[in-house]
Design a protein around this motif. Structure first.
Motif, PDB file in Angstrom:
ATOM      1  N   ALA A  23     -35.463  68.773  99.739  1.00  0.00           N
ATOM      2  CA  ALA A  23     -35.952  68.152 100.970  1.00  0.00           C
ATOM      3  C   ALA A  23     -35.965  66.643 100.838  1.00  0.00           C
ATOM      4  O   ALA A  23     -35.583  65.918 101.760  1.00  0.00           O
ATOM      5  CB  ALA A  23     -37.345  68.686 101.306  1.00  0.00           C
ATOM      6  N   GLU A  24     -36.415  66.141  99.680  1.00  0.00           N
ATOM      7  CA  GLU A  24     -36.417  64.693  99.491  1.00  0.00           C
ATOM      8  C   GLU A  24     -34.994  64.145  99.510  1.00  0.00           C
ATOM      9  O   GLU A  24     -34.733  63.083 100.082  1.00  0.00           O
ATOM     10  CB  GLU A  24     -37.092  64.326  98.171  1.00  0.00           C
ATOM     11  CG  GLU A  24     -37.203  62.812  97.990  1.00  0.00           C
ATOM     12  CD  GLU A  24     -37.516  62.367  96.578  1.00  0.00           C
ATOM     13  OE1 GLU A  24     -37.837  61.179  96.397  1.00  0.00           O
ATOM     14  OE2 GLU A  24     -37.419  63.199  95.651  1.00  0.00           O
ATOM     15  N   ALA A  25     -34.065  64.864  98.899  1.00  0.00           N
ATOM     16  CA  ALA A  25     -32.684  64.396  98.891  1.00  0.00           C
ATOM     17  C   ALA A  25     -32.104  64.345 100.295  1.00  0.00           C
ATOM     18  O   ALA A  25     -31.331  63.431 100.636  1.00  0.00           O
ATOM     19  CB  ALA A  25     -31.836  65.292  97.987  1.00  0.00           C
ATOM     20  N   VAL A  26     -32.455  65.303 101.152  1.00  0.00           N
ATOM     21  CA  VAL A  26     -32.032  65.245 102.552  1.00  0.00           C
ATOM     22  C   VAL A  26     -32.559  63.976 103.205  1.00  0.00           C
ATOM     23  O   VAL A  26     -31.839  63.272 103.931  1.00  0.00           O
ATOM     24  CB  VAL A  26     -32.511  66.499 103.313  1.00  0.00           C
ATOM     25  CG1 VAL A  26     -32.345  66.320 104.818  1.00  0.00           C
ATOM     26  CG2 VAL A  26     -31.745  67.735 102.847  1.00  0.00           C
ATOM     27  N   GLU A  27     -33.810  63.653 102.938  1.00  0.00           N
ATOM     28  CA  GLU A  27     -34.381  62.445 103.517  1.00  0.00           C
ATOM     29  C   GLU A  27     -33.692  61.196 102.978  1.00  0.00           C
ATOM     30  O   GLU A  27     -33.459  60.227 103.716  1.00  0.00           O
ATOM     31  CB  GLU A  27     -35.880  62.406 103.241  1.00  0.00           C
ATOM     32  CG  GLU A  27     -36.619  63.570 103.867  1.00  0.00           C
ATOM     33  CD  GLU A  27     -38.111  63.326 104.020  1.00  0.00           C
ATOM     34  OE1 GLU A  27     -38.552  62.175 103.836  1.00  0.00           O
ATOM     35  OE2 GLU A  27     -38.829  64.286 104.343  1.00  0.00           O
ATOM     36  N   ILE A  28     -33.358  61.184 101.696  1.00  0.00           N
ATOM     37  CA  ILE A  28     -32.626  60.058 101.116  1.00  0.00           C
ATOM     38  C   ILE A  28     -31.282  59.897 101.812  1.00  0.00           C
ATOM     39  O   ILE A  28     -30.856  58.777 102.127  1.00  0.00           O
ATOM     40  CB  ILE A  28     -32.439  60.268  99.607  1.00  0.00           C
ATOM     41  CG1 ILE A  28     -33.780  60.143  98.875  1.00  0.00           C
ATOM     42  CG2 ILE A  28     -31.430  59.267  99.035  1.00  0.00           C
ATOM     43  CD1 ILE A  28     -33.737  60.626  97.437  1.00  0.00           C
ATOM     44  N   ALA A  29     -30.600  61.008 102.073  1.00  0.00           N
ATOM     45  CA  ALA A  29     -29.295  60.944 102.737  1.00  0.00           C
ATOM     46  C   ALA A  29     -29.422  60.361 104.138  1.00  0.00           C
ATOM     47  O   ALA A  29     -28.614  59.509 104.550  1.00  0.00           O
ATOM     48  CB  ALA A  29     -28.668  62.333 102.788  1.00  0.00           C
ATOM     49  N   VAL A  30     -30.424  60.806 104.897  1.00  0.00           N
ATOM     50  CA  VAL A  30     -30.605  60.288 106.255  1.00  0.00           C
ATOM     51  C   VAL A  30     -30.994  58.809 106.218  1.00  0.00           C
ATOM     52  O   VAL A  30     -30.487  57.992 107.006  1.00  0.00           O
ATOM     53  CB  VAL A  30     -31.645  61.125 107.020  1.00  0.00           C
ATOM     54  CG1 VAL A  30     -31.970  60.491 108.360  1.00  0.00           C
ATOM     55  CG2 VAL A  30     -31.127  62.551 107.221  1.00  0.00           C
ATOM     56  N   LYS A  31     -31.885  58.447 105.303  1.00  0.00           N
ATOM     57  CA  LYS A  31     -32.250  57.037 105.168  1.00  0.00           C
ATOM     58  C   LYS A  31     -31.028  56.183 104.827  1.00  0.00           C
ATOM     59  O   LYS A  31     -30.860  55.074 105.353  1.00  0.00           O
ATOM     60  CB  LYS A  31     -33.308  56.870 104.070  1.00  0.00           C
ATOM     61  CG  LYS A  31     -34.720  57.272 104.458  1.00  0.00           C
ATOM     62  CD  LYS A  31     -35.672  56.963 103.309  1.00  0.00           C
ATOM     63  CE  LYS A  31     -37.123  57.151 103.688  1.00  0.00           C
ATOM     64  NZ  LYS A  31     -38.038  56.796 102.574  1.00  0.00           N
ATOM     65  N   THR A  32     -30.177  56.704 103.943  1.00  0.00           N
ATOM     66  CA  THR A  32     -28.959  55.977 103.590  1.00  0.00           C
ATOM     67  C   THR A  32     -28.086  55.757 104.814  1.00  0.00           C
ATOM     68  O   THR A  32     -27.557  54.646 105.038  1.00  0.00           O
ATOM     69  CB  THR A  32     -28.165  56.755 102.526  1.00  0.00           C
ATOM     70  OG1 THR A  32     -28.986  56.972 101.379  1.00  0.00           O
ATOM     71  CG2 THR A  32     -26.915  55.995 102.107  1.00  0.00           C
ATOM     72  N   ALA A  33     -27.913  56.801 105.621  1.00  0.00           N
ATOM     73  CA  ALA A  33     -27.087  56.688 106.821  1.00  0.00           C
ATOM     74  C   ALA A  33     -27.663  55.679 107.804  1.00  0.00           C
ATOM     75  O   ALA A  33     -26.929  54.897 108.419  1.00  0.00           O
ATOM     76  CB  ALA A  33     -26.942  58.057 107.480  1.00  0.00           C
ATOM     77  N   VAL A  34     -28.979  55.689 107.964  1.00  0.00           N
ATOM     78  CA  VAL A  34     -29.629  54.740 108.880  1.00  0.00           C
ATOM     79  C   VAL A  34     -29.418  53.314 108.387  1.00  0.00           C
ATOM     80  O   VAL A  34     -29.080  52.401 109.167  1.00  0.00           O
ATOM     81  CB  VAL A  34     -31.131  55.074 109.013  1.00  0.00           C
ATOM     82  CG1 VAL A  34     -31.873  53.951 109.725  1.00  0.00           C
ATOM     83  CG2 VAL A  34     -31.310  56.392 109.767  1.00  0.00           C
ATOM     84  N   LEU A  35     -29.605  53.085 107.094  1.00  0.00           N
ATOM     85  CA  LEU A  35     -29.413  51.749 106.538  1.00  0.00           C
ATOM     86  C   LEU A  35     -27.955  51.292 106.655  1.00  0.00           C
ATOM     87  O   LEU A  35     -27.663  50.139 106.984  1.00  0.00           O
ATOM     88  CB  LEU A  35     -29.834  51.724 105.074  1.00  0.00           C
ATOM     89  CG  LEU A  35     -31.329  51.796 104.777  1.00  0.00           C
ATOM     90  CD1 LEU A  35     -31.559  51.950 103.274  1.00  0.00           C
ATOM     91  CD2 LEU A  35     -32.040  50.545 105.283  1.00  0.00           C
TER      92      LEU A  35
END
Length: 345
Positions: free
Chosen positions: A136-148
């Motif tokens: 779940a944390e890795a999914v959030e990291i991926a979305v944060k990366t895309a947003v950045l």
């Protein structure tokens, strides 16, 4: 009763859950917050005592076949000897490496190995790995990366899907029963489209050029083990490329040989922009990661404190276990063995 070598048939001594499991169920109910166990109501749990290979033995001496593979974690089997040996050896050297400040050698080795095997689209600078502790944390990291990386806010997810239950991942998971109690606190810019539905519907949503990421399970996991229609994932990838949206493949459930390839996206030659992995990677220890092109990960570079980190990130024992898992997958040709037992896609 022993689990033996891990390849024994089931053997039930006491109707499960037995008296010892029932006693422990009563004790845990008096000590632990409710709502963590997925069993409904006050039903007693079956407590595990030992696991090896494909076998699990409960506290009442019943032996079972673990057809769920430890929720996808035990891809190389429970307590694989090489994984155990690697963890034991690392435990005698370093138990904690202050993960968000001082790394350790196995972290370097694991990042290099994951970058080498991950089928993500990469530029001349190669790939980079961002470690997490859970899927779940890795999914959030991926979305944060895309947003950045894109400067956009929108995310496309699918019905059905499951990406985890932490706040960011929960916003993407499809089941209303999970999201409902927390809906007011979830990411408001998520569009839900039918899994395996018309690719032009995805393209139409991306045409607004406000979507940072499309997050997809190459095969839906917890919500039903549903493979996509042939050609759907490549069409999804093409739509993302056309509109500058990053494709995130959530392979927490499907990764590391379960589908007959090391990663499920490889069945149709799809190279996502970000690959999310976890579960089987740790061989029983908690670790997850996101792999993407160096140019995409460069969006995290800054002058101040890290924008996303954790004390136990890339834990030394978990890295040792993960490196052993990758060795076992290759040495024992486990993806090929999975493929020989029947096609998935």
């Amino acid at each position: 009763m022993s689990a033996g070598r891990g390849d024994l048939p089931p053997a039930v001594r006491v109707a499960p859950p037995g008296p010892r499991s029932r006693e422990l169920s009563r004790r845990i109910a008096a000590a632990e917050a409710p709502g963590i166990n997925t069993l409904a109501g006050d039903a007693p749990s079956l407590f595990w005592q030992e696991a090896v290979g494909a076998n699990v033995v409960d506290v009442d001496g019943n032996r079972f076949l673990d057809l769920a593979s430890g929720f996808g974690v035990a891809a190389v089997g429970h307590r694989h000897p090489r994984v155990v040996a690697a963890v034991e050896a690392q435990s005698r050297r370093l138990l904690h490496g202050l993960g968000d400040v001082h790394p350790h050698p196995l972290r370097v080795e694991l990042a290099e190995r994951l970058a080498a095997v991950a089928p993500v689209a990469a530029g001349p600078a190669g790939k980079r790995v961002f470690f997490g502790i859970s899927g779940a944390e890795a999914v959030e990291i991926a979305v944060k990366t895309a947003v950045l990386a894109t400067g956009r806010a929108g995310v496309v997810a699918f019905e059905p899907s499951y990406h985890g239950l932490t706040a960011g991942a929960l916003a993407l998971s499809s089941r209303p029963a999970f999201r409902g109690p927390f809906a007011a606190h979830l990411h408001p810019h998520v569009t839900r489209l039918p899994y395996g539905g018309p690719a032009d519907a995805v393209a139409a949503r991306l045409a607004a050029d406000d979507v940072a990421a499309v997050v997809v399970e190459p095969i839906v996991g917890r919500e039903g083990v549903l493979p996509p229609p042939p050609g759907w994932l490549p069409a999804l990838a093409a739509a993302c490329r056309e509109h500058g949206t990053l494709l995130v493949a959530d392979e927490v459930f499907t990764g590391f040989g379960r589908t007959g390839r090391l990663f499920a996206v490889q069945h149709e030659g799809v190279e996502p922009d970000l690959l999310v992995v976890g579960k089987a990677l740790g061989g029983g220890l908690p670790i997850a990661a996101v792999v993407a092109a160096a140019e995409t990960m460069a969006a995290w570079r800054g002058e101040g404190e890290a924008l996303h980190t954790a004390t136990f990130v890339a834990h030394p024992l978990a890295c040792a276990a993960a490196l052993a898992v990758l060795e076992v997958l290759e040495a024992e040709s486990l993806p090929a063995r999975a493929a020989a037992r029947g096609p998935v896609l």
